[in-house]
Design a protein around this motif. Structure first.
Motif, short mmCIF file in Angstrom:
data_model
loop_
_atom_site.label_atom_id
_atom_site.label_comp_id
_atom_site.label_asym_id
_atom_site.label_seq_id
_atom_site.Cartn_x
_atom_site.Cartn_y
_atom_site.Cartn_z
N GLY A 25 0.81 -1.21 0.00
CA GLY A 25 0.00 0.00 0.00
C GLY A 25 0.84 1.26 0.00
N MET A 26 1.89 1.29 0.83
CA MET A 26 2.75 2.47 0.90
C MET A 26 3.55 2.65 -0.39
SD MET A 26 3.97 2.07 4.87
CE MET A 26 3.98 3.77 5.47
N LEU A 27 3.92 1.55 -1.02
CA LEU A 27 4.61 1.64 -2.31
C LEU A 27 3.71 2.27 -3.37
CD1 LEU A 27 6.67 -1.67 -2.59
CD2 LEU A 27 7.56 0.66 -2.76
N LYS A 28 2.44 1.92 -3.34
CA LYS A 28 1.50 2.53 -4.29
C LYS A 28 1.47 4.05 -4.10
CE LYS A 28 -1.74 -1.35 -4.76
NZ LYS A 28 -3.12 -1.82 -4.45
N ALA A 95 9.87 7.62 2.39
CA ALA A 95 10.15 6.19 2.21
C ALA A 95 10.95 5.63 3.37
CB ALA A 95 10.89 5.97 0.89
N VAL A 96 11.97 6.37 3.83
CA VAL A 96 12.79 5.92 4.95
C VAL A 96 11.94 5.74 6.21
CG1 VAL A 96 14.60 6.63 6.56
CG2 VAL A 96 14.98 6.85 4.12
N ILE A 136 13.42 1.04 -3.49
CA ILE A 136 12.59 1.06 -4.70
C ILE A 136 12.34 2.50 -5.17
CG2 ILE A 136 10.30 0.54 -5.62
CD1 ILE A 136 10.26 -1.93 -3.83
N VAL A 137 12.00 3.37 -4.25
CA VAL A 137 11.70 4.76 -4.61
C VAL A 137 12.92 5.47 -5.19
CG1 VAL A 137 11.09 7.02 -3.65
CG2 VAL A 137 9.79 5.00 -2.99
N THR A 138 14.10 5.20 -4.64
CA THR A 138 15.32 5.87 -5.11
C THR A 138 16.00 5.14 -6.26
OG1 THR A 138 16.68 4.69 -3.48
CG2 THR A 138 15.74 6.82 -2.82
#
Length: 253
Positions: A25-28, A95-96, A136-138
């Motif tokens: 969910g947070m990745l979305k 993200a961290v 993933i985000v970076t």
């Protein structure tokens, strides 16, 4: 505040499923839904938190009112820093804190249901097999995959070099990572080895030869077609694909 009925995982496997759902969910929020997430983190509002739920949904909301809260709380006030730094740096910061919160929730359940040393170690090892949200985000996770691929002498560092398994009409724009049924077994095994550690930029899951994937022409991250709502048929007509995050960066003033 949770979506759906209260859920209390009691085994290592259940806690890990809970972790994966909240993480997804947070990745979305930080990838495919990043534009909506950005809009909801209004600096003019009060302290806001990003929550992930076992149902793979996310929510930006005020912190829980009860003290102490039922579960550990995410970082407060993520909205206040939104306009004071570069967007990519702000997303990395969120993200961290999201990674830290996911671990806190997982090991809260471990403590609550009295996991012993062996169970805690097994839970951590299961979690550690997944790339972090920050990675993933970076794009760090993708770089790590490239390095492992180089060290194992699999050939090309980028899966796109051998990813054209579809028809000629798809060309470089379709960028399909789905194995053709007519490929000989040896070729399929070789492709599976080469791309097996490629990670979806949205959900963070590994590559599978029976799934449709597409690569962003801007950030060069790979995505499950289903995660970015792109079908093979639609991909045939895309001349230059931009993932939701890159499209949002281009359109935002």
């Amino acid at each position: 505040m949770d979506v759906g009925a209260p859920y209390n995982p009691r085994t290592v496997e259940e806690v890990f499923r809970d972790f994966k759902g909240r993480r997804a969910g947070m990745l979305k929020a930080l990838t495919t839904d990043v534009q909506l997430f950005f809009q909801q983190c209004d600096p003019e509002k009060e302290n806001l938190c990003l929550y992930g739920f076992p149902s793979e949904q996310w929510e930006v909301n005020l912190p829980a009112e009860e003290v102490p809260p039922e579960l550990p709380e995410p970082a407060l006030g993520i909205n206040f820093a939104r306009d004071g730094m570069q967007e990519k740096d702000w997303l990395s910061l969120v993200a961290v804190h999201s990674d830290a919160w996911l671990l806190a929730v997982a090991f809260y359940f471990g403590a609550r249901f009295q996991f012993d040393k062996t169970d805690r170690k097994r839970l951590f090892n299961m979690i550690n097999e997944l790339p972090t949200i920050f990675e993933i985000v970076t794009g760090t996770a993708k770089k790590q995959v490239k390095e492992r691929s180089t060290n194992s002498n699999h050939g090309s560092n980028k899966p796109k070099s051998n990813s054209k398994r579809g028809s000629e009409s798809q060309g470089k724009y379709a960028k399909v990572m789905q194995a053709r049924e007519e490929d000989v077994e040896g070729t399929e095994d070789e492709d599976e080895d080469e791309h097996g550690e490629t990670l979806c930029g949205a959900c963070g899951e590994n590559y599978a030869s029976d799934e449709f994937w597409i690569c962003c022409d801007v950030c060069e991250k790979w995505f499950h077609g289903k995660c970015v709502k792109i079908t093979p048929a639609r991909a045939e007509h895309i001349k230059q694909y931009k993932c939701p995050s890159c499209s949002n960066k281009r359109s935002r003033p």
